[in-house]
Design a protein around this motif. Structure first.
Motif, PDB file in Angstrom:
ATOM      1  N   ILE A  47      15.066 -56.535  13.541  1.00  0.00           N
ATOM      2  CA  ILE A  47      16.468 -56.112  13.459  1.00  0.00           C
ATOM      3  C   ILE A  47      17.368 -57.304  13.133  1.00  0.00           C
ATOM      4  O   ILE A  47      18.284 -57.209  12.312  1.00  0.00           O
ATOM      5  N   LEU A  48      17.086 -58.423  13.785  1.00  0.00           N
ATOM      6  CA  LEU A  48      17.909 -59.622  13.604  1.00  0.00           C
ATOM      7  C   LEU A  48      17.475 -60.460  12.408  1.00  0.00           C
ATOM      8  O   LEU A  48      18.154 -61.430  12.062  1.00  0.00           O
ATOM      9  N   ASN A  49      16.325 -60.078  11.820  1.00  0.00           N
ATOM     10  CA  ASN A  49      15.777 -60.824  10.683  1.00  0.00           C
ATOM     11  C   ASN A  49      15.597 -62.300  11.043  1.00  0.00           C
ATOM     12  O   ASN A  49      16.020 -63.200  10.315  1.00  0.00           O
ATOM     13  N   LYS A  50      14.943 -62.528  12.187  1.00  0.00           N
ATOM     14  CA  LYS A  50      14.743 -63.890  12.682  1.00  0.00           C
ATOM     15  C   LYS A  50      13.269 -64.140  12.989  1.00  0.00           C
ATOM     16  O   LYS A  50      12.550 -63.221  13.390  1.00  0.00           O
ATOM     17  N   LYS A  51      12.834 -65.372  12.806  1.00  0.00           N
ATOM     18  CA  LYS A  51      11.462 -65.749  13.131  1.00  0.00           C
ATOM     19  C   LYS A  51      11.338 -66.216  14.578  1.00  0.00           C
ATOM     20  O   LYS A  51      10.233 -66.373  15.091  1.00  0.00           O
ATOM     21  N   GLU A  52      12.476 -66.465  15.193  1.00  0.00           N
ATOM     22  CA  GLU A  52      12.483 -66.836  16.604  1.00  0.00           C
ATOM     23  C   GLU A  52      13.630 -66.098  17.283  1.00  0.00           C
ATOM     24  O   GLU A  52      14.675 -65.860  16.680  1.00  0.00           O
ATOM     25  N   ILE A  53      13.426 -65.673  18.504  1.00  0.00           N
ATOM     26  CA  ILE A  53      14.487 -64.983  19.231  1.00  0.00           C
ATOM     27  C   ILE A  53      14.701 -65.659  20.576  1.00  0.00           C
ATOM     28  O   ILE A  53      13.795 -66.293  21.115  1.00  0.00           O
ATOM     29  N   THR A  54      15.885 -65.505  21.101  1.00  0.00           N
ATOM     30  CA  THR A  54      16.240 -66.115  22.376  1.00  0.00           C
ATOM     31  C   THR A  54      16.319 -65.054  23.466  1.00  0.00           C
ATOM     32  O   THR A  54      16.269 -63.848  23.194  1.00  0.00           O
TER      33      THR A  54
ATOM     34  N   GLU B 177       8.179 -67.699  16.528  1.00  0.00           N
ATOM     35  CA  GLU B 177       8.364 -69.094  16.906  1.00  0.00           C
ATOM     36  C   GLU B 177       9.158 -69.159  18.203  1.00  0.00           C
ATOM     37  O   GLU B 177      10.028 -68.320  18.456  1.00  0.00           O
ATOM     38  N   VAL B 178       8.866 -70.143  19.021  1.00  0.00           N
ATOM     39  CA  VAL B 178       9.571 -70.307  20.291  1.00  0.00           C
ATOM     40  C   VAL B 178      10.820 -71.134  20.059  1.00  0.00           C
ATOM     41  O   VAL B 178      10.748 -72.262  19.576  1.00  0.00           O
ATOM     42  N   SER B 179      11.968 -70.565  20.392  1.00  0.00           N
ATOM     43  CA  SER B 179      13.229 -71.279  20.213  1.00  0.00           C
ATOM     44  C   SER B 179      13.393 -72.330  21.296  1.00  0.00           C
ATOM     45  O   SER B 179      13.255 -72.043  22.484  1.00  0.00           O
ATOM     46  N   ILE B 180      13.703 -73.549  20.894  1.00  0.00           N
ATOM     47  CA  ILE B 180      13.911 -74.612  21.884  1.00  0.00           C
ATOM     48  C   ILE B 180      15.251 -74.438  22.587  1.00  0.00           C
ATOM     49  O   ILE B 180      15.539 -75.091  23.577  1.00  0.00           O
TER      50      ILE B 180
END
Length: 208
Positions: free
Chosen positions: A123-130, A163-166
């Motif tokens: 939905i967010l078109n992201k490879k990492e989410i928070t 991917e893990v968001s830092i």
């Protein structure tokens, strides 16, 4: 133990003084309904947005949104806005607490939780989410649900192929202080350790 030490360290003399000063400017818990409605309209005028979200409201109000909902018979935020004549300010989604999400997630398998995580990323078109992405875009899972199911946030995100968001778990000092103020005001006293993981707290006690 580390969470307890951090939480206790956060309740220092300086913060207590700030909270006491803040409480002098907060509405009494037994104030008339008309006073609460007037406060809602005041905050709406300050924010000046098309939507009056609970998050924005709690940043500027002298009374917490959860307290208002409870005061008006466990109403939804939409019902509260209607009562204040601000129904046009409703954004279409009520705040769903971590506790409610945990209750809903009892019927979910880990595979279904992973699918929900992937759905949010798509939905967010992201490879990492928070953690905030999950809070804001899922009605059935929250960060606590994910950690419980997989042991850690990182394991779940990696399992979902993301991917893990830092930046996923970081909060500013102001975020911690503001959250503590909201919880302190909600209970009308210094909150207990376990209460920092309950609504209306936006940061779990482990975060401290």
């Amino acid at each position: 133990m580390r969470g307890i030490k951090k939480f206790r360290a956060c309740i220092d003399v300086g913060i207590i003084r700030k909270i006491m000063k803040f409480e002098l400017n907060s509405l009494p818990r037994n104030c008339p309904d008309e006073t609460i409605i007037a406060e809602m309209k005041r905050v709406d005028a300050i924010i000046g947005k098309d939507i009056l979200s609970r998050r924005d409201f709690d940043k500027h109000s002298k009374i917490n949104s959860t307290t208002i909902c409870n005061r008006f018979g466990n109403s939804t935020w939409k019902d509260v806005l209607v009562r204040a004549g601000l129904e046009h300010k409703y954004g279409g989604q009520d705040f769903i607490s971590e506790k409610v999400k945990q209750n809903k997630s009892h019927r979910l398998t880990n595979d279904e939780i992973i699918e929900e995580i992937k759905k949010i990323a798509k939905i967010l078109n992201k490879k990492e989410i928070t953690t905030d992405d999950v809070k804001n875009h899922s009605k059935i899972i929250g960060p606590a649900v994910i950690r419980t199911g997989f042991g850690s946030w990182k394991k779940a995100i990696e399992k979902a192929g993301l991917e893990v968001s830092i930046h996923g778990h970081r909060h500013s000092e102001d975020d911690y202080f503001e959250n503590l103020l909201n919880v302190w005001t909600h209970y009308g006293r210094q909150p207990l350790y376990r209460e920092m993981s309950l609504t209306p707290s936006q940061i779990t006690v482990e975060g401290y």
